[in-house]
Design an enzyme around this catalytic site. Structure first.
Site, PDB file in Angstrom:
ATOM      1  N   GLY A 164      73.401 -49.665 -19.874  1.00  0.00           N
ATOM      2  CA  GLY A 164      73.992 -49.391 -17.878  1.00  0.00           C
ATOM      3  C   GLY A 164      72.500 -48.450 -17.404  1.00  0.00           C
ATOM      4  O   GLY A 164      73.021 -48.108 -16.334  1.00  0.00           O
TER       5      GLY A 164
ATOM      6  N   GLU B 262      68.970 -42.957 -20.749  1.00  0.00           N
ATOM      7  CA  GLU B 262      70.591 -43.085 -20.575  1.00  0.00           C
ATOM      8  C   GLU B 262      70.921 -42.964 -19.348  1.00  0.00           C
ATOM      9  O   GLU B 262      70.341 -42.529 -18.707  1.00  0.00           O
ATOM     10  CB  GLU B 262      71.489 -42.301 -21.566  1.00  0.00           C
ATOM     11  CG  GLU B 262      71.439 -42.396 -23.126  1.00  0.00           C
ATOM     12  CD  GLU B 262      73.118 -43.503 -22.810  1.00  0.00           C
ATOM     13  OE1 GLU B 262      73.415 -44.181 -21.817  1.00  0.00           O
ATOM     14  OE2 GLU B 262      73.446 -43.748 -23.914  1.00  0.00           O
ATOM     15  N   ASP B 263      72.159 -44.098 -19.392  1.00  0.00           N
ATOM     16  CA  ASP B 263      72.715 -44.074 -17.884  1.00  0.00           C
ATOM     17  C   ASP B 263      73.618 -42.689 -17.985  1.00  0.00           C
ATOM     18  O   ASP B 263      73.730 -41.689 -16.720  1.00  0.00           O
ATOM     19  CB  ASP B 263      73.929 -45.364 -17.597  1.00  0.00           C
ATOM     20  CG  ASP B 263      74.515 -45.518 -18.469  1.00  0.00           C
ATOM     21  OD1 ASP B 263      74.486 -44.553 -20.001  1.00  0.00           O
ATOM     22  OD2 ASP B 263      74.724 -46.317 -18.438  1.00  0.00           O
TER      23      ASP B 263
ATOM     24  N   ASP C  99      78.820 -38.510 -21.344  1.00  0.00           N
ATOM     25  CA  ASP C  99      79.356 -37.636 -20.963  1.00  0.00           C
ATOM     26  C   ASP C  99      80.384 -37.221 -22.098  1.00  0.00           C
ATOM     27  O   ASP C  99      80.098 -36.128 -22.017  1.00  0.00           O
ATOM     28  CB  ASP C  99      80.760 -39.409 -21.400  1.00  0.00           C
ATOM     29  CG  ASP C  99      82.164 -39.375 -20.996  1.00  0.00           C
ATOM     30  OD1 ASP C  99      82.308 -38.183 -20.404  1.00  0.00           O
ATOM     31  OD2 ASP C  99      83.246 -40.332 -20.965  1.00  0.00           O
TER      32      ASP C  99
ATOM     33  N   LYS D  15      78.140 -35.579 -17.520  1.00  0.00           N
ATOM     34  CA  LYS D  15      79.362 -34.804 -16.910  1.00  0.00           C
ATOM     35  C   LYS D  15      79.875 -33.723 -17.521  1.00  0.00           C
ATOM     36  O   LYS D  15      79.632 -33.501 -19.012  1.00  0.00           O
ATOM     37  CB  LYS D  15      80.291 -35.950 -17.213  1.00  0.00           C
ATOM     38  CG  LYS D  15      80.343 -36.643 -16.627  1.00  0.00           C
ATOM     39  CD  LYS D  15      81.534 -37.866 -16.758  1.00  0.00           C
ATOM     40  CE  LYS D  15      81.675 -38.838 -16.203  1.00  0.00           C
ATOM     41  NZ  LYS D  15      82.567 -39.954 -16.634  1.00  0.00           N
TER      42      LYS D  15
ATOM     43  N   PHE E 172      85.648 -41.156 -13.141  1.00  0.00           N
ATOM     44  CA  PHE E 172      85.358 -42.172 -13.964  1.00  0.00           C
ATOM     45  C   PHE E 172      83.959 -43.083 -12.934  1.00  0.00           C
ATOM     46  O   PHE E 172      85.003 -43.291 -11.431  1.00  0.00           O
ATOM     47  CB  PHE E 172      85.651 -43.338 -13.926  1.00  0.00           C
ATOM     48  CG  PHE E 172      85.428 -44.463 -14.850  1.00  0.00           C
ATOM     49  CD1 PHE E 172      84.729 -44.698 -16.394  1.00  0.00           C
ATOM     50  CD2 PHE E 172      85.079 -45.446 -13.977  1.00  0.00           C
ATOM     51  CE1 PHE E 172      84.580 -45.155 -16.745  1.00  0.00           C
ATOM     52  CE2 PHE E 172      85.360 -46.738 -14.144  1.00  0.00           C
ATOM     53  CZ  PHE E 172      84.089 -46.819 -15.818  1.00  0.00           C
TER      54      PHE E 172
ATOM     55  N   ASP F 270      79.194 -50.061 -15.128  1.00  0.00           N
ATOM     56  CA  ASP F 270      80.159 -50.745 -14.970  1.00  0.00           C
ATOM     57  C   ASP F 270      81.229 -50.283 -14.814  1.00  0.00           C
ATOM     58  O   ASP F 270      81.884 -48.974 -15.651  1.00  0.00           O
ATOM     59  CB  ASP F 270      79.963 -51.846 -15.843  1.00  0.00           C
ATOM     60  CG  ASP F 270      80.270 -51.440 -16.456  1.00  0.00           C
ATOM     61  OD1 ASP F 270      79.856 -50.533 -17.854  1.00  0.00           O
ATOM     62  OD2 ASP F 270      81.341 -52.387 -17.717  1.00  0.00           O
TER      63      ASP F 270
END
Ligand code: 5GP
Length: 180
Positions: A48, A102-103, A106, A134, A155, A162
């Site tokens: 990601g 990191e992407d 969460d 988030k 999302f 992806d």
């Protein structure tokens, strides 16, 4: 393109490339300032973060190394937080300043597990650089020093992220608009 369709879901553009790049540049400036002289090793978490990593690293001007690791932890749209394996960490990170790239953070469980794994290899310090956070979903206490953007719980896909293997190629970030 303002909306895209991937399999059963429709997504609307939510963060444009130019806005992403402005925040990525800001994070790069902060890292260049904070980690000057430390010769950090950046560990990019695939898949990601590939686009974020490329844009970030083009803006890192201090001497550094970069390497890539891969985790298997995420299926479909629900995060399990379970890391099955950390693949590809061949470098000796003992005594090094490590920056995990990191992407998205969460719940934070993936990052927490990764930090635990890296911590057993004796780095002198570990920093977190993430494209997205988030904040309302965070379940664990993480010191996220470098976050390009904070987003709501929806999302998202695009800019490396992806949905079921698709959508990583888009240069903008899209948010799902018809989640069941
Ligand atoms: P966490 O363990 O922090 O709950 O989950 C982190 C991982 O979940 C990320 O590295 C990413 O792979 C995935 N993830 C979390 N939220 C999203 C999202 O909105 N879109 C996509 N595509 N992946 C997400």
């Amino acid at each position: 393109m303002n909306t895209i369709q991937i399999k059963d879901k429709t997504f609307a553009v939510s963060i444009r490339e130019e806005d992403i790049l402005r925040e990525v540049s800001r994070v790069a400036d902060e890292i260049n300032r904070d980690l000057a002289g430390k010769k950090p090793i950046f560990l990019s978490v695939l898949n990601g973060s590939f686009m974020f990593t490329a844009d970030l690293m083009k803006r890192i001007t201090i001497p550094c190394e970069i390497s890539f690791v891969k985790l298997a932890s995420y299926q479909g749209v629900t995060s399990t937080g379970v890391i099955k394996e950390v693949i590809g960490l061949n470098e000796d990170i003992s005594g090094r300043t490590v920056v995990v790239v990191e992407d998205i953070v969460d719940t934070g469980l993936t990052m927490q597990r990764l930090l635990e794994t890296l911590g057993t290899r004796g780095p002198s310090e570990i920093h977190i650089a993430t494209l997205l956070v988030k904040p309302d979903k965070l379940k664990v206490d993480l010191n996220i020093e470098y976050a390009a953007m904070r987003i709501p719980n929806d999302f998202i896909v695009g800019y490396g992220l992806d949905y079921d293997g698709m959508g990583r190629n888009y240069k903008d970030i899209y948010t799902v608009i018809n989640e069941e």
